[in-house]
Design a protein around this motif. Structure first.
Motif, PDB file in Angstrom:
ATOM      1  N   PRO A  49      -4.057 -16.289  -1.148  1.00  0.00           N
ATOM      2  CA  PRO A  49      -4.875 -15.290  -0.510  1.00  0.00           C
ATOM      3  C   PRO A  49      -4.093 -13.763  -0.207  1.00  0.00           C
ATOM      4  CG  PRO A  49      -4.927 -17.167   0.896  1.00  0.00           C
ATOM      5  CD  PRO A  49      -3.823 -17.368  -0.072  1.00  0.00           C
ATOM      6  N   MET A  50      -2.864 -13.646  -0.067  1.00  0.00           N
ATOM      7  CA  MET A  50      -2.215 -12.483   0.326  1.00  0.00           C
ATOM      8  C   MET A  50      -1.968 -11.722  -1.083  1.00  0.00           C
ATOM      9  SD  MET A  50      -0.871 -11.273   2.939  1.00  0.00           S
ATOM     10  CE  MET A  50      -1.138 -12.567   3.862  1.00  0.00           C
ATOM     11  N   ILE A  51      -1.762 -12.397  -2.190  1.00  0.00           N
ATOM     12  CA  ILE A  51      -2.047 -11.593  -3.396  1.00  0.00           C
ATOM     13  C   ILE A  51      -3.389 -10.730  -3.481  1.00  0.00           C
ATOM     14  CG2 ILE A  51      -2.288 -11.845  -6.040  1.00  0.00           C
ATOM     15  CD1 ILE A  51      -0.571 -14.589  -5.630  1.00  0.00           C
ATOM     16  N   TYR A  52      -4.410 -11.255  -3.043  1.00  0.00           N
ATOM     17  CA  TYR A  52      -5.587 -10.437  -3.149  1.00  0.00           C
ATOM     18  C   TYR A  52      -5.592  -9.451  -2.043  1.00  0.00           C
ATOM     19  CZ  TYR A  52      -7.431 -14.138  -6.334  1.00  0.00           C
ATOM     20  OH  TYR A  52      -7.645 -14.750  -7.346  1.00  0.00           O
ATOM     21  N   PHE A  53      -5.162  -9.724  -0.771  1.00  0.00           N
ATOM     22  CA  PHE A  53      -5.124  -8.610   0.028  1.00  0.00           C
ATOM     23  C   PHE A  53      -4.297  -7.694  -0.387  1.00  0.00           C
ATOM     24  CE2 PHE A  53      -5.670 -12.307   3.516  1.00  0.00           C
ATOM     25  CZ  PHE A  53      -7.312 -12.085   3.474  1.00  0.00           C
ATOM     26  N   ILE A  54      -3.006  -7.922  -0.857  1.00  0.00           N
ATOM     27  CA  ILE A  54      -2.032  -6.695  -1.326  1.00  0.00           C
ATOM     28  C   ILE A  54      -2.713  -5.995  -2.309  1.00  0.00           C
ATOM     29  CG2 ILE A  54       0.076  -6.332  -2.373  1.00  0.00           C
ATOM     30  CD1 ILE A  54       1.103  -8.669  -0.857  1.00  0.00           C
ATOM     31  N   ARG A  55      -3.450  -6.582  -3.236  1.00  0.00           N
ATOM     32  CA  ARG A  55      -4.271  -5.872  -4.348  1.00  0.00           C
ATOM     33  C   ARG A  55      -5.202  -4.879  -3.818  1.00  0.00           C
ATOM     34  NH1 ARG A  55      -5.465 -10.644  -8.627  1.00  0.00           N
ATOM     35  NH2 ARG A  55      -3.282 -10.875  -9.359  1.00  0.00           N
TER      36      ARG A  55
END
Length: 105
Positions: free
Chosen positions: A19-25
């Motif tokens: 999920p953090m990948i999507y938040f960072i993007r």
């Protein structure tokens, strides 16, 4: 380590990273404004429903953690609460199961 504990730990790590990948993007595309992200979570009824679903699940998990920690005295398991609200239920729940399933010494 028992295979089930390895599964819980793997899920906790996956639940933190994926999920953090999507938040960072999202932050990289839209700026680092948490209020804008909260607005994006409520862009339509489907997204709002998912936000409330996860919020209620996080609260239920927190109640469960607190009630079990008060009986089991497994104080380390309390770190699953900030993981749940800081990262997400996808990390907090398997992290708690990992910590809960450790052998008693």
């Amino acid at each position: 380590m028992a295979p089930i504990r390895m599964i819980y730990l793997t899920l906790a790590i996956w639940g933190a990273v994926h999920p953090m990948i999507y938040f960072i993007r999202w932050f990289n595309e839209n700026g680092y404004d948490i209020l804008a992200m909260v607005d994006a979570w409520h862009v339509n009824n489907a997204a709002s429903g998912l936000v409330w679903d996860l919020t209620i699940a996080a609260i239920a998990l927190t109640v469960w953690i607190i009630s079990e920690v008060s009986v089991r005295r497994n104080w380390l398991a309390l770190i699953a609460i900030p993981a749940t609200f800081g990262i997400g239920v996808s990390c907090g729940l398997p992290l708690y199961l990992f910590l809960r399933s450790r052998p008693v010494t």
